[in-house]
Design an enzyme around this catalytic site. Structure first.
Site, short mmCIF file in Angstrom:
data_model
loop_
_atom_site.label_atom_id
_atom_site.label_comp_id
_atom_site.label_asym_id
_atom_site.label_seq_id
_atom_site.Cartn_x
_atom_site.Cartn_y
_atom_site.Cartn_z
N ASP A 103 0.82 -1.22 0.00
CA ASP A 103 0.00 0.00 0.00
C ASP A 103 0.85 1.27 0.00
O ASP A 103 2.03 1.24 0.37
CB ASP A 103 -0.88 0.04 1.26
N HIS A 256 3.92 -2.27 2.91
CA HIS A 256 3.91 -0.91 2.33
C HIS A 256 5.16 -0.67 1.51
O HIS A 256 6.24 -1.15 1.86
CB HIS A 256 3.81 0.13 3.46
#
Ligand SMILES: *[C@@H]1O[C@H](CO)[C@@H](O)[C@H](O)[C@H]1NC(C)=O
Ligand SMILES: *[C@@H]1O[C@H](CO)[C@@H](O)[C@H](O)[C@H]1NC(C)=O
Ligand SMILES: *[C@@H]1O[C@H](CO)[C@@H](O)[C@H](O)[C@H]1NC(C)=O
Ligand SMILES: *[C@@H]1O[C@H](CO)[C@@H](O)[C@H](O)[C@H]1NC(C)=O
Ligand SMILES: [Zn+2]
Length: 385
Positions: A103, A256
């Site tokens: 993400d 991430h």
């Protein structure tokens, strides 16, 4: 003679100036809202949703203000881990499948991750922030062309249940539009920042045509950016532990690619999964469809070599969504770690000043470099003429 030279040089200068302007726009056409701020609402966007159908859940005043325990009529995952298994995807349904998700990018650290994934022909899912797409459209293009799945992760990364319905729609649609401008397709999948969503957000996403993907394995890797005590080896440690848990159950993990430390863990966890016999897949694929984008029912811009047959619709729901709530890491810890609630939000709502200016500087530097080169050419041609 003199005037001819001057005219020629002037013409060349204008021509080259024009080329520079065009090359600046060629990367990402369109004009976009200010980065990392809630984007403007628009009636055209809002009209895409039938507001009468949107459940009347209160807009939360902050991500800390949860409904009273025991009464969560609007099923707020970030408060109570409540799941609607008709709409929420928290895990890959088939055993042996692993949905690897990253993400908050694309960032300057994404290419190294892509180098690794592409070299090993591993496809992952990237839920991207619209503001980062404006900064790094070329990186998104690369990820898309390599066959990774691209999903929507909002424009400015707010807790969606704290935003008005119009604002939530704007967050999603600006992001979908900037993704479309960069890679030519519109994602069918989204992930709510901080896993913060309720029935109001579900209805908006459903009406806009997005499937909501959360996760059942959280690395908390993003904490490493602000928290010196976070040991990045924990990410590998977590994966090593997860693959030992019985039955090769399917999972979706959260990592991430916005910060260097976290992004660098991506390549390290892949061998852990493959050695354990897991098949790493984009989430869309493990859910039984290769239809990642609204424009087409095919997954990949490049010819796919996958043995899996794409199915047209996502009519098979995950079989084990009513699952291991106790195995879910509490999403509330993700959105609001006890020690530093405000910095937890800023970790993803905005880049640290240094990193943001790095991205901007590098693109300015490109233009600066071009100006020097063109200046030199002009200077040269002045002498030739
Ligand atoms: C998994 O990560 C958490 C932090 O998110 C850490 O506290 C824990 O020790 C890790 N587990 C292993 C086995 O490394
Ligand atoms: C994609 O598949 C769905 C369901 O089969 C169909 O209704 C839709 O028209 C298809 N879209 C395209 C662009 O082919
Ligand atoms: C599929 O993969 C195999 C081996 O990885 C390769 O030899 C073949 O050319 C690939 N086919 C296509 C259509 O990409
Ligand atoms: C949906 O989830 C609920 C509770 O989480 C569970 O009782 C129910 O069996 C699930 N339904 C399906 C179709 O999986
Ligand atoms: Zn995020």
């Amino acid at each position: 003679m003199n005037s001819i030279i001057n005219n020629t040089i002037l013409f060349k200068f204008l021509f080259i100036y024009l080329l520079i302007q065009i090359s600046k726009c060629a990367n990402l056409p369109g004009s976009w809202p200010p980065l990392d701020k809630p984007p403007p609402t628009s009636s055209a966007y809002t009209a895409l949703v039938d507001l009468k159908k949107v459940p009347n859940a209160a807009v939360r005043s902050s991500s800390d203000s949860c409904p009273n325990t025991g009464s969560d009529p609007y099923c707020t995952w970030s408060c109570t881990n409540c799941i609607r298994n008709q709409t929420d995807y928290i895990t890959c349904p088939n055993s042996g499948d692993w949905g690897l998700t990253f993400d908050d990018g694309p960032s300057p650290y994404t290419p190294a991750l892509l180098d690794f994934l592409d070299a090993h022909n591993i496809k992952a899912t990237f839920f991207v922030v619209g503001s980062r797409v404006v900064e790094n459209p070329d990186i998104l293009q690369r990820a898309y062309k390599s066959g990774h799945q691209i999903g929507v992760h909002t424009w400015s990364h707010p807790s969606l249940t704290t935003q008005s319905t119009e604002q939530v729609i704007a967050e999603l649609q600006w992001t979908a539009d900037v993704i479309k401008a960069a890679i030519g397709v519109t994602p069918k999948y989204m992930r709510p920042p901080f896993g913060d969503y309720d029935d109001r957000i579900r209805s908006i996403c459903d009406q806009l045509g997005y499937k909501i993907v959360i996760w059942d394995r959280d690395t908390n890797d993003w904490l490493s950016d602000g928290d010196k005590s976070f040991n990045l080896n924990w990410v590998e440690g977590n994966f090593t532990q997860w693959v030992k848990e019985g039955g090769k159950a399917g999972h979706i993990s959260l990592e991430h690619d916005l910060y260097s430390g976290a992004a660098a863990q991506g390549p390290k966890v892949v061998p852990i999964l493959t050695t354990a016999g897991y098949n790493i897949k984009p989430v869309g694929t493990c859910l039984g469809t290769d239809s990642f984008y609204k424009e087409s029912n095919t997954t990949l811009p490049v010819s796919s070599n996958s043995s899996s047959t794409p199915t047209n619709t996502l009519n098979t729901l995950p079989t084990n969504t009513n699952a291991p709530i106790n195995q879910l890491n509490n999403p509330k810890t993700q959105s609001t770690p006890p020690s530093t609630p405000s910095s937890s939000l800023s970790q993803s709502t905005s880049l640290p000043a240094g990193k943001k200016s790095l991205a901007i500087k590098s693109s300015n530097f490109d233009h600066f470099l071009w100006s020097i080169i063109i200046g030199a050419i002009l200077f040269n041609s002045a002498f030739i003429l």
